[in-house]
Write a protein that holds these residues in place. Sequence first.
Motif, PDB file in Angstrom:
ATOM      1  N   ALA A 188      80.296  54.918  27.785  1.00 49.71           N
ATOM      2  CA  ALA A 188      78.887  55.347  27.653  1.00 49.71           C
ATOM      3  C   ALA A 188      78.733  56.795  28.103  1.00 49.71           C
ATOM      4  CB  ALA A 188      77.980  54.441  28.480  1.00 49.71           C
ATOM      5  N   ILE A 189      79.489  57.191  29.111  1.00 45.70           N
ATOM      6  CA  ILE A 189      79.394  58.586  29.587  1.00 45.70           C
ATOM      7  C   ILE A 189      79.969  59.526  28.520  1.00 45.70           C
ATOM      8  CG2 ILE A 189      79.999  60.207  31.442  1.00 45.70           C
ATOM      9  CD1 ILE A 189      78.105  57.883  32.260  1.00 45.70           C
ATOM     10  N   ALA A 190      80.998  59.057  27.810  1.00 52.72           N
ATOM     11  CA  ALA A 190      81.539  59.873  26.713  1.00 52.72           C
ATOM     12  C   ALA A 190      80.455  60.084  25.647  1.00 52.72           C
ATOM     13  CB  ALA A 190      82.769  59.188  26.108  1.00 52.72           C
ATOM     14  N   SER A 191      79.727  59.023  25.325  1.00 52.59           N
ATOM     15  CA  SER A 191      78.645  59.164  24.337  1.00 52.59           C
ATOM     16  C   SER A 191      77.583  60.127  24.854  1.00 52.59           C
ATOM     17  CB  SER A 191      77.978  57.811  24.073  1.00 52.59           C
ATOM     18  OG  SER A 191      78.907  56.923  23.539  1.00 52.59           O
ATOM     19  N   GLU A 192      77.307  60.044  26.128  1.00 52.45           N
ATOM     20  CA  GLU A 192      76.296  60.936  26.713  1.00 52.45           C
ATOM     21  C   GLU A 192      76.787  62.395  26.696  1.00 52.45           C
ATOM     22  OE1 GLU A 192      73.330  60.851  27.302  1.00 52.45           O
ATOM     23  OE2 GLU A 192      72.944  62.443  28.725  1.00 52.45           O
ATOM     24  N   GLY A 193      78.067  62.590  26.976  1.00 51.05           N
ATOM     25  CA  GLY A 193      78.625  63.947  26.940  1.00 51.05           C
ATOM     26  C   GLY A 193      78.505  64.538  25.540  1.00 51.05           C
ATOM     27  N   ALA A 194      78.794  63.712  24.536  1.00 46.56           N
ATOM     28  CA  ALA A 194      78.698  64.194  23.150  1.00 46.56           C
ATOM     29  C   ALA A 194      77.248  64.496  22.790  1.00 46.56           C
ATOM     30  CB  ALA A 194      79.279  63.140  22.203  1.00 46.56           C
ATOM     31  N   LEU A 195      76.351  63.644  23.239  1.00 42.94           N
ATOM     32  CA  LEU A 195      74.927  63.861  22.925  1.00 42.94           C
ATOM     33  C   LEU A 195      74.441  65.174  23.547  1.00 42.94           C
ATOM     34  CD1 LEU A 195      72.283  62.731  21.689  1.00 42.94           C
ATOM     35  CD2 LEU A 195      71.861  61.584  23.851  1.00 42.94           C
ATOM     36  N   LYS A 196      74.818  65.427  24.800  1.00 40.99           N
ATOM     37  CA  LYS A 196      74.380  66.665  25.458  1.00 40.99           C
ATOM     38  C   LYS A 196      74.891  67.877  24.706  1.00 40.99           C
ATOM     39  CE  LYS A 196      71.751  65.642  27.465  1.00 40.99           C
ATOM     40  NZ  LYS A 196      71.340  64.321  27.860  1.00 40.99           N
ATOM     41  N   HIS A 204      78.964  69.822  16.549  1.00 42.72           N
ATOM     42  CA  HIS A 204      79.229  68.438  16.165  1.00 42.72           C
ATOM     43  C   HIS A 204      80.108  67.760  17.213  1.00 42.72           C
ATOM     44  CE1 HIS A 204      81.730  65.384  13.956  1.00 42.72           C
ATOM     45  NE2 HIS A 204      80.521  64.865  14.065  1.00 42.72           N
ATOM     46  N   ALA A 205      79.648  66.656  17.746  1.00 41.44           N
ATOM     47  CA  ALA A 205      80.411  65.949  18.786  1.00 41.44           C
ATOM     48  C   ALA A 205      80.206  64.451  18.624  1.00 41.44           C
ATOM     49  CB  ALA A 205      79.927  66.392  20.164  1.00 41.44           C
ATOM     50  N   GLU A 206      81.275  63.702  18.820  1.00 38.44           N
ATOM     51  CA  GLU A 206      81.220  62.240  18.756  1.00 38.44           C
ATOM     52  C   GLU A 206      81.649  61.665  20.094  1.00 38.44           C
ATOM     53  OE1 GLU A 206      80.316  60.535  16.133  1.00 38.44           O
ATOM     54  OE2 GLU A 206      80.276  62.221  14.756  1.00 38.44           O
ATOM     55  N   GLY A 207      80.977  60.639  20.525  1.00 38.91           N
ATOM     56  CA  GLY A 207      81.407  59.918  21.727  1.00 38.91           C
ATOM     57  C   GLY A 207      81.971  58.583  21.283  1.00 38.91           C
ATOM     58  N   TYR A 208      83.155  58.229  21.781  1.00 37.47           N
ATOM     59  CA  TYR A 208      83.807  57.018  21.306  1.00 37.47           C
ATOM     60  C   TYR A 208      84.457  56.268  22.463  1.00 37.47           C
ATOM     61  CZ  TYR A 208      84.162  56.056  16.331  1.00 37.47           C
ATOM     62  OH  TYR A 208      83.918  55.627  15.054  1.00 37.47           O
ATOM     63  N   PRO A 209      84.446  54.937  22.420  1.00 40.80           N
ATOM     64  CA  PRO A 209      85.293  54.206  23.376  1.00 40.80           C
ATOM     65  C   PRO A 209      86.741  54.565  23.036  1.00 40.80           C
ATOM     66  CG  PRO A 209      83.785  52.707  22.219  1.00 40.80           C
ATOM     67  CD  PRO A 209      83.715  54.041  21.517  1.00 40.80           C
ATOM     68  N   ALA A 210      87.524  54.956  24.029  1.00 41.86           N
ATOM     69  CA  ALA A 210      88.876  55.455  23.749  1.00 41.86           C
ATOM     70  C   ALA A 210      89.714  54.432  22.979  1.00 41.86           C
ATOM     71  CB  ALA A 210      89.566  55.839  25.060  1.00 41.86           C
ATOM     72  N   GLY A 211      89.491  53.161  23.243  1.00 40.30           N
ATOM     73  CA  GLY A 211      90.262  52.118  22.572  1.00 40.30           C
ATOM     74  C   GLY A 211      89.971  52.036  21.077  1.00 40.30           C
ATOM     75  N   GLU A 212      88.877  52.636  20.662  1.00 39.61           N
ATOM     76  CA  GLU A 212      88.502  52.630  19.243  1.00 39.61           C
ATOM     77  C   GLU A 212      89.117  53.801  18.484  1.00 39.61           C
ATOM     78  OE1 GLU A 212      86.356  50.549  17.245  1.00 39.61           O
ATOM     79  OE2 GLU A 212      86.964  49.218  18.854  1.00 39.61           O
ATOM     80  N   MET A 213      89.738  54.722  19.239  1.00 42.02           N
ATOM     81  CA  MET A 213      90.236  55.939  18.596  1.00 42.02           C
ATOM     82  C   MET A 213      91.171  55.637  17.435  1.00 42.02           C
ATOM     83  SD  MET A 213      92.185  59.177  20.286  1.00 42.02           S
ATOM     84  CE  MET A 213      93.841  58.606  20.036  1.00 42.02           C
ATOM     85  N   LYS A 214      92.045  54.666  17.681  1.00 46.40           N
ATOM     86  CA  LYS A 214      93.042  54.315  16.653  1.00 46.40           C
ATOM     87  C   LYS A 214      92.410  53.736  15.401  1.00 46.40           C
ATOM     88  CE  LYS A 214      97.495  53.317  18.604  1.00 46.40           C
ATOM     89  NZ  LYS A 214      97.633  53.077  20.027  1.00 46.40           N
ATOM     90  N   HIS A 215      91.185  53.279  15.516  1.00 46.98           N
ATOM     91  CA  HIS A 215      90.533  52.597  14.395  1.00 46.98           C
ATOM     92  C   HIS A 215      89.745  53.555  13.517  1.00 46.98           C
ATOM     93  CE1 HIS A 215      91.819  48.821  16.109  1.00 46.98           C
ATOM     94  NE2 HIS A 215      91.410  49.276  17.284  1.00 46.98           N
ATOM     95  N   GLY A 216      90.077  54.823  13.570  1.00 46.83           N
ATOM     96  CA  GLY A 216      89.389  55.770  12.685  1.00 46.83           C
ATOM     97  C   GLY A 216      89.426  57.211  13.152  1.00 46.83           C
ATOM     98  N   PRO A 217      88.805  57.498  14.317  1.00 49.43           N
ATOM     99  CA  PRO A 217      88.696  58.911  14.719  1.00 49.43           C
ATOM    100  C   PRO A 217      90.025  59.640  14.836  1.00 49.43           C
ATOM    101  CG  PRO A 217      87.323  57.533  16.111  1.00 49.43           C
ATOM    102  CD  PRO A 217      88.101  56.603  15.236  1.00 49.43           C
ATOM    103  N   ILE A 218      91.097  58.908  15.032  1.00 51.04           N
ATOM    104  CA  ILE A 218      92.400  59.561  15.169  1.00 51.04           C
ATOM    105  C   ILE A 218      92.733  60.393  13.915  1.00 51.04           C
ATOM    106  CG2 ILE A 218      93.820  57.650  14.273  1.00 51.04           C
ATOM    107  CD1 ILE A 218      95.722  58.291  16.718  1.00 51.04           C
ATOM    108  N   ALA A 219      92.152  60.002  12.780  1.00 48.80           N
ATOM    109  CA  ALA A 219      92.392  60.746  11.534  1.00 48.80           C
ATOM    110  C   ALA A 219      91.836  62.167  11.623  1.00 48.80           C
ATOM    111  CB  ALA A 219      91.757  60.007  10.358  1.00 48.80           C
ATOM    112  N   LEU A 220      90.904  62.383  12.521  1.00 46.70           N
ATOM    113  CA  LEU A 220      90.272  63.710  12.646  1.00 46.70           C
ATOM    114  C   LEU A 220      91.057  64.670  13.531  1.00 46.70           C
ATOM    115  CD1 LEU A 220      86.600  62.531  13.308  1.00 46.70           C
ATOM    116  CD2 LEU A 220      87.467  63.575  11.212  1.00 46.70           C
ATOM    117  N   ILE A 221      92.028  64.130  14.273  1.00 49.79           N
ATOM    118  CA  ILE A 221      92.703  64.979  15.260  1.00 49.79           C
ATOM    119  C   ILE A 221      93.591  66.010  14.577  1.00 49.79           C
ATOM    120  CG2 ILE A 221      94.276  65.029  17.258  1.00 49.79           C
ATOM    121  CD1 ILE A 221      91.724  63.475  17.864  1.00 49.79           C
TER     122      ILE A 221
END
Length: 319
Positions: A188-196, A204-221
């Motif tokens: 939740a703090i990651a989401s808040e950091g992205a929102l700020k 452009h910033a996204e906040g994500y549960p780290a465990g979800e990274m492999k399920h999509g956002p990793i493609a952006l790295i």
Amino acid sequence: MQLERVVLIGCGTSLHAAQVGRHYIERLAGIPAEAESASEFRYRDPIIGPRTLVVSIGQSGETADTVAAMHLAREKGATLITICNAEESQAARVADGALYMHAGLEVGVASTKTFVASLTILQLLSVYLGQLRGKLDAETTRRLVDQMARGPGLIGEVLAEANLYSSLARRIGHYDNFLFLGRGANAAIASEGALKLKEISYIHAEGYPAGEMKHGPIALIDPEMCTVALAPRDDLRDKTLSNIKEVKARGGLVVAVLTKGDDEAASEVDFPLFIPQAPDLLMPLVTTVPLQLLSYYIALLRGCDVDQPRNLAKSVTVE
Ligand code: F6R
């Protein structure tokens, strides 16, 4: 009355506070808890009743979706309290009881001190419920309250190093894409950091549960993506460290919020941001402030008005 469930609702930053609050309520009070955006809750047909405690969170107490969600909870007979900063607000009038933040007027449009204040009230509420339900004995309660009293000092230690954030902003302020990662309450703090960051720097910033990274956002790295990971020393630190290594292996830049002395984790990242060792209860407070400082200095660097960001209102009183 025996509570069966706690539902925490809010919008924006207050939703992120609700998400942290869920962890507190479950862990400290032992009651099933969930957090939901008030703007979604109000259009569902939520199954709630007198044994559900609905906790609305809001700086203003005037957010249209939050107030409408509270009316719905009221119609369904839930027990309703609000955590808010503004006394005499609509939320305070609709609720059975109000827990005021007493954080003083928040001038900036983006919520900062009231986020920290919401988390503090949620800690108090969770400890109170835990005590009431016999989940926390007197000794544990005393220990938790002593821990809470350390909050201002720990935040002060982070603020004392504000110059580090200012120089980091100069190194990373030109990135156009940020991914914030965290686990547990720190998701939740990651989401808040992205929102700020998006609110006051227009990045452009996204906040994500780290465990979800492999399920999509990793493609952006790639080397154009700056990842800000929250990996303080706690039960989930090793898991988040694995995510950090995955980002590095793909050429991404990593800034990480780490516990002072964690040289092993620091050696894996481009820019470590050290925070003091803090009890689990206080960790979300202590990890929040580095992200607020970072957004603040990046916004200044980009010439943005940190108090009055474009397109935003302090209180969203219409849908
Ligand atoms: C973020 C921000 C907004 C508010 C949201 C809810 O910095 O300020 O996302 O958190 O509009 O406002 P309140 O808390 O007044 O219900």
